[in-house]
Write an enzyme that holds these catalytic residues in place. Structure first.
Site, PDB file in Angstrom:
ATOM      1  NE  ARG A 109      -3.816   0.658   1.982  1.00 41.23           N
ATOM      2  CZ  ARG A 109      -5.034   0.746   2.541  1.00 41.23           C
ATOM      3  NH1 ARG A 109      -5.214   1.492   3.625  1.00 41.23           N
ATOM      4  NH2 ARG A 109      -6.057   0.108   2.029  1.00 41.23           N
ATOM      5  CG  HIS A 136      -8.543   0.309  -2.643  1.00 39.59           C
ATOM      6  ND1 HIS A 136      -7.743  -0.778  -2.345  1.00 39.59           N
ATOM      7  CD2 HIS A 136      -9.161   0.639  -1.466  1.00 39.59           C
ATOM      8  CE1 HIS A 136      -7.874  -1.090  -1.075  1.00 39.59           C
ATOM      9  NE2 HIS A 136      -8.719  -0.251  -0.513  1.00 39.59           N
ATOM     10  CD  GLN A 139     -13.066  -1.923  -0.362  1.00 37.31           C
ATOM     11  OE1 GLN A 139     -12.241  -1.831   0.540  1.00 37.31           O
ATOM     12  NE2 GLN A 139     -14.234  -2.547  -0.192  1.00 37.31           N
ATOM     13  CG  ASP A 227     -14.130   6.192  -0.398  1.00 36.96           C
ATOM     14  OD1 ASP A 227     -14.142   5.938   0.828  1.00 36.96           O
ATOM     15  OD2 ASP A 227     -13.099   6.076  -1.099  1.00 36.96           O
ATOM     16  CB  CYS A 268     -14.298   0.885   0.466  1.00 34.88           C
ATOM     17  SG  CYS A 268     -13.510   2.493   0.632  1.00 34.88           S
ATOM     18  NE  ARG A 296     -10.073  -5.134   0.632  1.00 38.68           N
ATOM     19  CZ  ARG A 296      -9.324  -4.122   1.070  1.00 38.68           C
ATOM     20  NH1 ARG A 296      -9.905  -3.102   1.678  1.00 38.68           N
ATOM     21  NH2 ARG A 296      -8.010  -4.101   0.881  1.00 38.68           N
TER      22      ARG A 296
HETATM   23  N1   CP Z   1     -11.109  -0.027   2.668  1.00 33.84           N
HETATM   24  C1   CP Z   1      -9.819  -0.077   3.092  1.00 33.84           C
HETATM   25  O1   CP Z   1      -8.897  -0.228   2.290  1.00 33.84           O
HETATM   26  O2   CP Z   1      -9.670  -0.016   4.435  1.00 33.84           O
HETATM   27  P1   CP Z   1      -8.288   0.204   5.211  1.00 33.84           P
HETATM   28  O3   CP Z   1      -7.767   1.587   4.802  1.00 33.84           O
HETATM   29  O4   CP Z   1      -8.633   0.124   6.649  1.00 33.84           O
HETATM   30  O5   CP Z   1      -7.326  -0.864   4.780  1.00 33.84           O
END
Ligand code: CP
Length: 310
Positions: A109, A136, A139, A227, A268, A296
């Protein structure tokens, strides 16, 4: 070892994406009723070490990847970008080469998409995109799985995104092209999504509709998605301006009432309750936000299997 990077939805073939979703659902079914910490019968990651690199905060991605690897018999090491030499001048290419000597799979990430792509170019093990400023994909794989669990195939359905045309929207736009659904964006012009994301969906025969009026946009929707109004990479100074621009796009009960009666609501997470969506919607009958969060785990397990050719 077969090398499948999972970098984005638009760079993975539609048949592979479909196979990943189907496999995720099968694996979820296979372990119904088991405690979370109990291993799967199938142990495709036995003897495998997975590096989970975070340059940004995370709850869902971190925990779901960690648990998923363990359920499939592997081990993880969670690394913070700041604590690695990566945060102190070592090149991404060298980091990728070194990690590839220790681990069998890398999930990262990060901020810049270029970091992910450089990691993938120089790693000799598969690399998974755990979120960048631009996309992403993990997700949205979970979101497609969640929609289909509740309502059947997503192909041909009307999906409406309310708010900021951000990185999560980008992966929805890619998914519209790959899974064949109709995506509408409703938000202020100043926060429109990148043209390239829309072009991809259009190139696959599923152009994204842009409708500034949220009431009109949500009319007849099968799925309404929103979001957070301020993403992790947005400056704090932008918060007030963004809130003012996006207030009209809040998903509340009145807006959801314009969608189909059996429409689903997704977010998400993490959410800022009563900003982008009201608690009445988030906890209401249309909401599947915690199924998304759970999925997830299952979707990423299937992604990891695909990456490793298992
Ligand atoms: N939706 C998501 O990626 O959550 P986090 O940022 O908690 O990993």
């Amino acid at each position: 070892m077969r090398m499948n990077h999972f970098l984005d939805i638009h760079t993975t073939t539609a048949p592979d994406l479909r196979a990943i979703i189907d496999n995720a659902r099968a694996m979820k079914d296979a372990r119904k009723g088991r405690p979370r910490g109990m291993a799967d019968d199938d142990q495709p990651l036995s003897g495998h070490m997975v590096a989970l690199i975070f340059e940004k905060p995370s709850t869902r991605t971190r925990v779901s990847f960690d648990v998923g690897v363990r359920q499939m018999g592997g081990q993880t090491m969670v690394l913070s970008g700041k604590e690695m030499q990566l945060g102190h001048g070592e090149t991404i290419a060298d980091t990728a080469r070194v990690l590839s000597r220790y681990v069998d799979l890398i999930m990262i990430r990060t901020f810049e998409e270029a970091t992910l792509l450089e990691m993938a170019e120089h790693a000799t093990v598969p690399v998974i995109n755990g979120l960048t400023n631009r996309t992403h994909p993990c997700q949205i794989m979970a979101d497609i799985m969640t929609y289909e669990e509740h309502r059947g195939p997503i192909a041909g359905k009307k999906v409406v995104w309310c708010g900021d045309g951000n990185n999560v929207f980008a992966s929805f736009a890619h998914a519209a092209g790959q899974f064949g659904f109709d995506l509408s964006f409703t938000g202020p012009e100043t926060l429109d999504p990148e043209r390239t994301w829309l072009d991809f969906a259009a190139s696959k025969g599923h152009p994204v509709t842009i409708e500034r009026n949220p009431d009109r946009a949500v009319e007849g929707a099968d799925l309404v998605v929103t979001d957070t109004w301020v993403s992790m990479h947005d400056p704090e100074s932008a918060k007030e301006r963004r809130h003012n621009q996006l207030r009209a796009y809040q998903v509340n009960e009145a807006l959801m009432a314009r969608a189909k009666p059996d429409a689903l609501f997704m977010h998400c997470l993490p959410a800022h309750r009563n900003d982008e969506a009201t608690s009445a919607v988030m906890d209401g009958p249309h909401s599947v936000i915690f199924d998304e969060a759970e999925n997830r785990l299952h979707a990423q397990k299937a992604v990891m299997r695909w990456c490793l050719g298992r």
